[in-house]
Motif scaffolding. Sequence first.
Motif, PDB file in Angstrom:
ATOM      1  N   SER A  52      34.090  59.002  59.542  1.00  0.00           N
ATOM      2  CA  SER A  52      34.521  57.713  60.077  1.00  0.00           C
ATOM      3  C   SER A  52      36.046  57.630  60.097  1.00  0.00           C
ATOM      4  N   TRP A  53      36.540  56.626  60.793  1.00  0.00           N
ATOM      5  CA  TRP A  53      37.988  56.453  60.902  1.00  0.00           C
ATOM      6  C   TRP A  53      38.673  56.359  59.541  1.00  0.00           C
ATOM      7  N   CYS A  72      44.850  50.052  62.737  1.00  0.00           N
ATOM      8  CA  CYS A  72      43.815  51.049  62.475  1.00  0.00           C
ATOM      9  C   CYS A  72      42.543  50.713  63.237  1.00  0.00           C
ATOM     10  N   PRO A  79      34.416  58.217  65.644  1.00  0.00           N
ATOM     11  CA  PRO A  79      34.965  58.495  66.973  1.00  0.00           C
ATOM     12  C   PRO A  79      34.521  59.842  67.523  1.00  0.00           C
ATOM     13  N   TRP A  84      39.552  60.160  68.952  1.00  0.00           N
ATOM     14  CA  TRP A  84      40.498  60.491  67.880  1.00  0.00           C
ATOM     15  C   TRP A  84      41.873  60.798  68.465  1.00  0.00           C
ATOM     16  N   GLU A  87      43.296  57.326  70.344  1.00  0.00           N
ATOM     17  CA  GLU A  87      43.540  56.164  69.493  1.00  0.00           C
ATOM     18  C   GLU A  87      44.432  56.447  68.298  1.00  0.00           C
ATOM     19  N   TYR A  88      44.616  57.729  67.965  1.00  0.00           N
ATOM     20  CA  TYR A  88      45.439  58.029  66.782  1.00  0.00           C
ATOM     21  C   TYR A  88      46.399  59.198  66.989  1.00  0.00           C
ATOM     22  N   CYS A 424      40.674  51.212  59.079  1.00  0.00           N
ATOM     23  CA  CYS A 424      40.739  52.587  58.582  1.00  0.00           C
ATOM     24  C   CYS A 424      41.675  52.678  57.389  1.00  0.00           C
TER      25      CYS A 424
END
Length: 444
Positions: A52-53, A72, A79, A84, A87-88, A424
């Motif tokens: 998970s995140w 977050c 994801p 991933w 978004e990050y 997150c």
Amino acid sequence: MAHPVVVVGAGPIGLAAAAELAERDIDVVVLERGAAPAAAVSAWGHVRLFSSWSELVAPAGRRLLAARGWECPAGDRYPTGAEWVSEYLEPLAAALGPRVRTGAEVVGAARSGRDRLVDDGRDREPLTVHVRLADGREERLTARGLVDASGTWATPNPVGGDGLPALGEAAAADRIDYRVPDVGADAGRYAGRHVAVVGSGHSALTALVGLASLADDAPGTTVTWVLRRGVIGDTFGGGTADQLPARGALGQRARRAVEAGRVRVVTGFRTSAVQAQPDGRLALVADDGRDLGDVDRVVALTGLRPDLSWLSELRLELDPTLQAPVRLAPMIDPNVHSCGSVRPHGVAELAHPEPGVYLAGMKSYGRAPTFLAMTGYEQVRSIAAAVAGDRASAERVELVLPESGVCGGSGGYDGDAAGGDGGCCGPSRSAPEFVELTRLAGPR
């Protein structure tokens, strides 16, 4: 002016290393072979993670992004690789700015003016990193340190059962896939065909589930699962008793596909040759003489290995079996440990006789098949502290792993989503789950 630390690979661990170094005001350059950050993760963007995140955001990356107003993603959401990245990882690379260079392949590293045989003055010289750019030009960078977080994505293991390509494997390369197939986007490649999946890990299980589902919708699609081991044994995992629910669920889906006859299983089959047949199809031949014929495509998911060729002029201390740092190898040996039993570690286990050189992330695990994102984040935190001269922090463990562990294996396809809420930056409210990091570190 001090030379920068060069980080090789702009995947999750490489970007986390850069964030840790930047936070300590250490000049850092990240060199990524791909055309964009996290190119390897993007390549398996259709696969959903088993983590998970709340386990996928590096602490230093979170702090850097939070200062820019980033929020977050929901901590209990799982994801896909593409999510991933978008978004990050892409925002993190953007926050690091010009420190991250893409289209820059590291082709060699050495002690400046010294090949690996020379002792005299070695410890006084900086490192030199040889780079080949996308347009063919070459550069030389002088570095105070080198963090190799290039991963293993670019070097998949072959179909051959002895670790080398099977006879004829190279000639049949246009009909062999070494990645988890995207049976949605690439259905035409597999629909109505006989597909042989070689491998026993979670990537292979993911491929089997996807192909079995395709077979339900595309008549004439047949799937054969080729196992080197003599029996299926515990390949499906622990089912409902598995401490990692997503891993157990994937194994049970694969088991149902086999028991329903949607997947044929061939055991004890160690491929020695891949032979072209007169009709253009392939035959896999085992070392015991057995023949698996009429194969249209082969999906080879037999693991990944580190590319150590460009490190040949550096003095590394690697385990002869795993090709991992010798002090780390006993902790990660898959014959002894699951990822849940590997304790957090840092610079003490990752250092080499060559000062300032570290293998981190999946590259540090050599041929061991499982890796934990949070473990990689702790690795680079410790390395950055050591580079900064903060030995107390470098030697201190700042990570507490969940009891059930979080480690290797790919998840389901997009559409098999798990959801939830929570940030997150806070604790996950569901059981921690598997994430495959054999494909997380980007190519050089």
